[in-house]
Motif scaffolding. Structure first.
Motif, PDB file in Angstrom:
ATOM      1  N   TYR A   3      48.502  19.785  33.696  1.00 58.58           N
ATOM      2  CA  TYR A   3      49.505  20.748  34.154  1.00 58.58           C
ATOM      3  C   TYR A   3      48.951  21.690  35.223  1.00 58.58           C
ATOM      4  O   TYR A   3      49.711  22.277  35.989  1.00 58.58           O
ATOM      5  CB  TYR A   3      50.039  21.578  32.998  1.00 58.58           C
ATOM      6  N   TYR A   4      47.645  21.900  35.231  1.00 56.41           N
ATOM      7  CA  TYR A   4      46.989  22.743  36.222  1.00 56.41           C
ATOM      8  C   TYR A   4      45.521  22.338  36.271  1.00 56.41           C
ATOM      9  O   TYR A   4      45.031  21.629  35.395  1.00 56.41           O
ATOM     10  CB  TYR A   4      47.152  24.242  35.907  1.00 56.41           C
ATOM     11  N   SER A   5      44.841  22.797  37.295  1.00 54.38           N
ATOM     12  CA  SER A   5      43.447  22.419  37.518  1.00 54.38           C
ATOM     13  C   SER A   5      42.495  23.490  36.987  1.00 54.38           C
ATOM     14  O   SER A   5      42.902  24.626  36.709  1.00 54.38           O
ATOM     15  CB  SER A   5      43.195  22.248  39.016  1.00 54.38           C
ATOM     16  N   ALA A   6      41.227  23.130  36.882  1.00 52.56           N
ATOM     17  CA  ALA A   6      40.196  24.093  36.494  1.00 52.56           C
ATOM     18  C   ALA A   6      40.129  25.231  37.503  1.00 52.56           C
ATOM     19  O   ALA A   6      39.897  26.391  37.123  1.00 52.56           O
ATOM     20  CB  ALA A   6      38.842  23.402  36.365  1.00 52.56           C
ATOM     21  N   ASP A   7      40.345  24.935  38.783  1.00 57.88           N
ATOM     22  CA  ASP A   7      40.343  25.988  39.805  1.00 57.88           C
ATOM     23  C   ASP A   7      41.489  26.965  39.587  1.00 57.88           C
ATOM     24  O   ASP A   7      41.329  28.171  39.770  1.00 57.88           O
ATOM     25  CB  ASP A   7      40.440  25.382  41.212  1.00 57.88           C
ATOM     26  N   THR A   8      42.650  26.465  39.206  1.00 56.91           N
ATOM     27  CA  THR A   8      43.793  27.337  38.934  1.00 56.91           C
ATOM     28  C   THR A   8      43.505  28.218  37.723  1.00 56.91           C
ATOM     29  O   THR A   8      43.793  29.429  37.743  1.00 56.91           O
ATOM     30  CB  THR A   8      45.069  26.503  38.708  1.00 56.91           C
ATOM     31  N   LEU A   9      42.923  27.640  36.682  1.00 58.11           N
ATOM     32  CA  LEU A   9      42.569  28.434  35.508  1.00 58.11           C
ATOM     33  C   LEU A   9      41.575  29.527  35.895  1.00 58.11           C
ATOM     34  O   LEU A   9      41.733  30.686  35.498  1.00 58.11           O
ATOM     35  CB  LEU A   9      41.980  27.546  34.409  1.00 58.11           C
ATOM     36  N   GLU A  10      40.581  29.174  36.693  1.00 60.67           N
ATOM     37  CA  GLU A  10      39.589  30.162  37.130  1.00 60.67           C
ATOM     38  C   GLU A  10      40.258  31.259  37.966  1.00 60.67           C
ATOM     39  O   GLU A  10      39.904  32.433  37.851  1.00 60.67           O
ATOM     40  CB  GLU A  10      38.474  29.488  37.929  1.00 60.67           C
ATOM     41  N   ALA A  11      41.255  30.900  38.774  1.00 62.41           N
ATOM     42  CA  ALA A  11      41.978  31.898  39.571  1.00 62.41           C
ATOM     43  C   ALA A  11      42.744  32.867  38.659  1.00 62.41           C
ATOM     44  O   ALA A  11      42.819  34.075  38.949  1.00 62.41           O
ATOM     45  CB  ALA A  11      42.934  31.215  40.549  1.00 62.41           C
ATOM     46  N   MET A  12      43.302  32.361  37.558  1.00 63.75           N
ATOM     47  CA  MET A  12      43.979  33.244  36.595  1.00 63.75           C
ATOM     48  C   MET A  12      42.976  34.227  36.006  1.00 63.75           C
ATOM     49  O   MET A  12      43.266  35.421  35.879  1.00 63.75           O
ATOM     50  CB  MET A  12      44.618  32.422  35.467  1.00 63.75           C
ATOM     51  N   HIS A  13      41.795  33.738  35.663  1.00 68.50           N
ATOM     52  CA  HIS A  13      40.788  34.603  35.051  1.00 68.50           C
ATOM     53  C   HIS A  13      40.199  35.575  36.062  1.00 68.50           C
ATOM     54  O   HIS A  13      39.875  36.715  35.710  1.00 68.50           O
ATOM     55  CB  HIS A  13      39.721  33.755  34.364  1.00 68.50           C
ATOM     56  N   THR A  14      40.112  35.156  37.310  1.00 71.37           N
ATOM     57  CA  THR A  14      39.687  36.073  38.367  1.00 71.37           C
ATOM     58  C   THR A  14      40.699  37.201  38.508  1.00 71.37           C
ATOM     59  O   THR A  14      40.334  38.370  38.642  1.00 71.37           O
ATOM     60  CB  THR A  14      39.516  35.320  39.698  1.00 71.37           C
ATOM     61  N   ARG A  15      41.979  36.862  38.448  1.00 72.31           N
ATOM     62  CA  ARG A  15      43.043  37.875  38.524  1.00 72.31           C
ATOM     63  C   ARG A  15      42.933  38.851  37.354  1.00 72.31           C
ATOM     64  O   ARG A  15      43.058  40.069  37.538  1.00 72.31           O
ATOM     65  CB  ARG A  15      44.416  37.193  38.539  1.00 72.31           C
ATOM     66  N   LEU A  16      42.688  38.342  36.149  1.00 73.59           N
ATOM     67  CA  LEU A  16      42.496  39.196  34.977  1.00 73.59           C
ATOM     68  C   LEU A  16      41.343  40.161  35.216  1.00 73.59           C
ATOM     69  O   LEU A  16      41.479  41.372  34.992  1.00 73.59           O
ATOM     70  CB  LEU A  16      42.231  38.338  33.735  1.00 73.59           C
ATOM     71  N   ARG A  17      40.221  39.644  35.689  1.00 75.56           N
ATOM     72  CA  ARG A  17      39.052  40.494  35.950  1.00 75.56           C
ATOM     73  C   ARG A  17      39.361  41.563  37.000  1.00 75.56           C
ATOM     74  O   ARG A  17      38.959  42.720  36.858  1.00 75.56           O
ATOM     75  CB  ARG A  17      37.862  39.651  36.404  1.00 75.56           C
ATOM     76  N   GLU A  18      40.082  41.177  38.045  1.00 73.41           N
ATOM     77  CA  GLU A  18      40.444  42.131  39.105  1.00 73.41           C
ATOM     78  C   GLU A  18      41.336  43.250  38.571  1.00 73.41           C
ATOM     79  O   GLU A  18      41.118  44.426  38.878  1.00 73.41           O
ATOM     80  CB  GLU A  18      41.172  41.410  40.248  1.00 73.41           C
ATOM     81  N   LEU A  19      42.335  42.883  37.774  1.00 73.17           N
ATOM     82  CA  LEU A  19      43.254  43.895  37.241  1.00 73.17           C
ATOM     83  C   LEU A  19      42.529  44.868  36.315  1.00 73.17           C
ATOM     84  O   LEU A  19      42.778  46.077  36.370  1.00 73.17           O
ATOM     85  CB  LEU A  19      44.414  43.227  36.507  1.00 73.17           C
ATOM     86  N   VAL A  20      41.629  44.358  35.471  1.00 72.81           N
ATOM     87  CA  VAL A  20      40.872  45.233  34.579  1.00 72.81           C
ATOM     88  C   VAL A  20      39.952  46.138  35.404  1.00 72.81           C
ATOM     89  O   VAL A  20      39.845  47.333  35.130  1.00 72.81           O
ATOM     90  CB  VAL A  20      40.088  44.399  33.535  1.00 72.81           C
ATOM     91  N   ALA A  21      39.313  45.586  36.432  1.00 72.22           N
ATOM     92  CA  ALA A  21      38.425  46.379  37.295  1.00 72.22           C
ATOM     93  C   ALA A  21      39.203  47.488  38.016  1.00 72.22           C
ATOM     94  O   ALA A  21      38.689  48.605  38.177  1.00 72.22           O
ATOM     95  CB  ALA A  21      37.719  45.478  38.310  1.00 72.22           C
ATOM     96  N   GLU A  22      40.434  47.191  38.432  1.00 73.70           N
ATOM     97  CA  GLU A  22      41.265  48.213  39.090  1.00 73.70           C
ATOM     98  C   GLU A  22      41.532  49.395  38.174  1.00 73.70           C
ATOM     99  O   GLU A  22      41.774  50.509  38.646  1.00 73.70           O
ATOM    100  CB  GLU A  22      42.599  47.601  39.547  1.00 73.70           C
ATOM    101  N   GLN A  23      41.481  49.158  36.859  1.00 72.66           N
ATOM    102  CA  GLN A  23      41.693  50.226  35.878  1.00 72.66           C
ATOM    103  C   GLN A  23      40.369  50.849  35.432  1.00 72.66           C
ATOM    104  O   GLN A  23      40.345  51.645  34.492  1.00 72.66           O
ATOM    105  CB  GLN A  23      42.429  49.665  34.654  1.00 72.66           C
ATOM    106  N   GLY A  24      39.272  50.441  36.076  1.00 75.03           N
ATOM    107  CA  GLY A  24      37.979  51.032  35.778  1.00 75.03           C
ATOM    108  C   GLY A  24      37.200  50.365  34.662  1.00 75.03           C
ATOM    109  O   GLY A  24      36.201  50.899  34.190  1.00 75.03           O
TER     110      GLY A  24
END
Length: 175
Positions: free
Chosen positions: A59-80
């Motif tokens: 349904y999706y690639s390992a790269d897409t999954l990694e992009a989701m997790h990168t987005r998670l990390r970015e959003l948490v970092a934006e909140q400090g």
């Protein structure tokens, strides 16, 4: 070390029976990103253990999954805050792996990474397989009512399971 382990879909982000297949479909549950950042700033290491059989199903690639997790990390970092280790099971439900929840493999991987036993570590999930994985790993099962949580609760949960409305409530209980 104060370690907290979270399931992903239904705990951090909205879940879908059609799977989360893109970064655009990966939508945080209100308050979840802030909760992770608050925990991080309070000295907690927040890790993620998630079944991702959508990989095996194509349904999706390992790269897409990694992009989701990168987005998670970015959003948490934006909140400090900062995200800890994110591990996933890429296998389908019939592959017989040791990592797919309800087996404890993912949680054990996180424990080994941080050189910590899982006794007294909370594993927060929304499904029975999450609760069973916590028990199998010797961790404390915690159910949130988001995602599949209400349905899971209606079918009964293991004795000793802690129950919270959502991840923000979990953060308030721990901080």
């Amino acid at each position: 070390m104060k370690l907290l382990i979270l399931d992903r879909d239904g705990v951090i982000n909205f879940d879908s029976d059609a799977y989360i297949k893109s970064v655009q479909e990966w939508i945080p549950i209100p308050g979840s990103i802030e909760a992770i950042a608050q925990l991080s700033k309070a000295g907690w290491t927040v890790a993620v253990a998630t079944n991702q059989s959508g990989l095996a199903r194509g349904y999706y690639s390992a790269d897409t999954l990694e992009a989701m997790h990168t987005r998670l990390r970015e959003l948490v970092a934006e909140q400090g805050g900062a995200m800890g280790l994110i591990v996933h099971c890429p296998h389908g439900p019939d592959e017989g792996c040791a990592c797919r929840k309800p087996k404890p493999g993912l949680l054990e991987t996180i424990g080994a990474h941080y050189q910590q036993t899982l006794e007294d570590v909370w594993f927060v999930g929304d499904s029975r397989s999450d609760l069973d994985a916590a028990l199998a790993a010797g961790a404390q099962p915690v159910l949130v009512k988001t995602g599949k949580g209400e349905r899971t609760l209606s079918k009964g949960v293991p004795a000793g399971t802690l129950i919270h409305d959502d991840l923000a409530c979990v953060a308030r209980a721990l901080i």
